[in-house]
Design an enzyme around this catalytic site. Structure first.
Site, short mmCIF file in Angstrom:
data_model
loop_
_atom_site.label_atom_id
_atom_site.label_comp_id
_atom_site.label_asym_id
_atom_site.label_seq_id
_atom_site.Cartn_x
_atom_site.Cartn_y
_atom_site.Cartn_z
N TYR A 1 -7.29 -7.90 10.69
CA TYR A 1 -6.34 -7.49 10.09
C TYR A 1 -6.00 -6.02 10.16
CZ TYR A 1 -6.74 -12.32 8.29
OH TYR A 1 -6.63 -13.56 8.24
N SER B 1 1.74 4.29 4.44
CA SER B 1 1.84 2.95 4.03
C SER B 1 0.82 2.14 3.85
CB SER B 1 2.93 2.45 5.48
OG SER B 1 4.10 3.04 5.23
N GLY C 1 2.47 14.49 8.65
CA GLY C 1 1.42 15.40 8.77
C GLY C 1 0.20 14.83 8.58
N ASP D 1 -1.84 0.28 8.35
CA ASP D 1 -1.77 1.78 8.85
C ASP D 1 -0.88 2.44 7.85
OD1 ASP D 1 -3.48 1.06 11.01
OD2 ASP D 1 -1.70 1.20 12.64
N GLY D 2 -0.74 3.85 7.88
CA GLY D 2 0.22 4.66 7.27
C GLY D 2 0.22 6.10 7.99
#
Length: 441
Positions: free
Chosen positions: A283, A53, A291, A286-287
């Site tokens: 700021y 993301s 896996g 994240d993602g």
């Protein structure tokens, strides 16, 4: 610096990690572990990871370039650009805007079916949601959209530009920024890290059974990159290049509150999480895929950005330990800890108990002995390949009358926070955790 990383990789079952630091204009990169447990090939600064993301920040930047040129507007209804756009609620059909897609306040259920893997995937997603209901009323609260919100936004971009989202991102971002190691599509790259999951510490990390996300997740989660390219993207927010100052400021200053302010941050901007680290604004982006994981923190007051890309985990204590070591060395604020429960609080369980559900998500809040618990139900496939039970029950310890600390249910999990809030007729309407919102049913 970073002397603890090899031990942390072993402790948390993460095969490999690459860490990058951008400070005062200079980039430092360090790699640890292996990019694939079956081959033993080491990670390097050039290892390509799936960033999940974090892709949303690239998509937001690309859209804001169109805003800067007057080709798109944050507050013009989506239907102005997509005349055939429709969801179940007519008022949402006519009113939802790109700003509400960017900040996750649109509330549209991710009911887009299987739009396939062809170049018209975004057009099909938009066509498939004609009957999609609302998780919550438009603009009512924040509820993270993993794929759909940014897919609709990217479809607006495609119609405005007359070409695919992949091409728009490449020509408007990747090439101008010199991001030669970043891609919007899954590709066979010999430098690519393999994703891994962890079913037990004794077994250790194993190769993920799902090596990449479907193309429907493209604008919201399918990009691949290196730490250098991630930091090049972060530099946009530190140096103010690429976008006019007013447009860039709009990305960071246009914010909505997050119901659970503790796990990530108290506000969500346009493509970025807004954190409060001991009074300083940070700021975040994240993602995760199945896996692989990515972390980015941007500290403008210190001209600093830190990123970590991994092919497993990473557990939150791993990320916190590594980042806090870097932050302390550079004289920057460290990551706040989760709040402690308040033992003096006496809550009425009836205000919170009940079932909170939406497709693919099911929580039950109970109070068998007067103390609140949350039972999460996993879908059978997820439970099977992670080796977890289909139902897991957690204790909820009150932080306030709307927020709870949820201790881990196993050694492979980390503490989380949960918001149960928006009381109507005496009972909560929503449960919010991991940035996702689930309504009471």
């Amino acid at each position: 610096m970073l002397s603890s990383v090899p031990e942390l990789l072993a402790e948390y079952g993460v095969p490999g990690a690459t860490i990058g630091i951008l400070h005062d204009g200079e980039i430092t990169e360090k790699s640890f572990g292996v990019r694939d447990v079956t081959t033993g090939a080491p990670t390097t600064a050039d290892t390509v990871y799936q960033v999940g993301s974090m892709t949303k920040t690239w998509t937001a930047l690309a859209f804001m370039r169109l805003v800067a040129e007057g080709k798109a507007d944050l507050d013009t209804p989506v239907r102005t650009y997509l005349p055939d756009f429709r969801v179940a609620d007519p008022s949402v059909t006519s009113a939802v805007t790109p700003r509400q897609l960017l900040n996750h306040t649109n509330g549209i259920e991710e009911d887009f079916g299987d739009p396939g893997e062809d170049d018209d995937v975004l057009a099909r997603m938009v066509a498939n949601i004609a009957d999609a209901p609302q998780v919550f009323p438009l603009g009512h609260t924040h509820g993270y959209s993993a794929a759909l919100g940014y897919a609709i936004l990217a479809r607006v971009m495609e119609v405005v530009e007359g070409r695919q989202w992949d091409d728009i991102v490449r020509d408007r971002l990747l090439r101008p920024l010199g991001q030669n190691d970043t891609d919007t599509r899954h590709a066979d790259d010999p430098r690519a890290a393999t994703g891994h999951i962890l079913r037990s510490l004794d077994e250790g990390p194993i190769v993920t059974p799902i090596d990449h996300l479907p193309r429907a997740f493209g604008p919201g989660g399918n990009m691949t990159s290196t730490v250098r390219d991630v930091l090049t993207m972060a530099r946009v927010f530190l140096d103010g290049d690429l976008l006019p100052a007013g447009v860039l400021a709009e990305m960071t200053r246009s914010r909505v509150p997050v119901p659970d302010p503790y796990l990530f941050g108290p506000e969500w901007a346009l493509g970025l999480i807004v954190c409060d680290w001991h009074g300083e604004t940070v700021y975040a982006s994240d993602g995760s895929t199945i896996g692989q994981n990515s972390r980015l923190r941007i500290l403008p007051e210190h001209d600093l950005a830190i990123t970590m890309l991994t092919n497993g985990g990473p557990r939150e204590p791993f990320y916190r330990t590594v980042f806090n070591e870097i932050l302390a060395k550079l004289g920057a604020p460290t990551i706040p800890e989760l709040p402690e429960p308040d033992p003096t609080l006496r809550l009425d369980p009836a205000r919170y108990t009940g079932v909170y559900a939406r497709p693919g998500t099911h929580y039950e809040v109970t109070a068998p002995d007067g103390n609140l618990c949350l039972t999460s139900t996993l879908d059978p496939m997820h439970a099977s390949f992670t080796g977890r039970p289909e139902r897991i029950t957690y204790d909820l310890f009150p932080i306030s009358d709307t927020h709870f600390l949820m201790p881990p249910g196993s050694p492979l999990e980390d503490p989380q926070t949960v918001a149960i809030y928006d009381f109507a007729d005496g009972a909560a309407r929503y449960l919010h955790t991991n940035c996702r919102v689930t309504p009471r049913v």
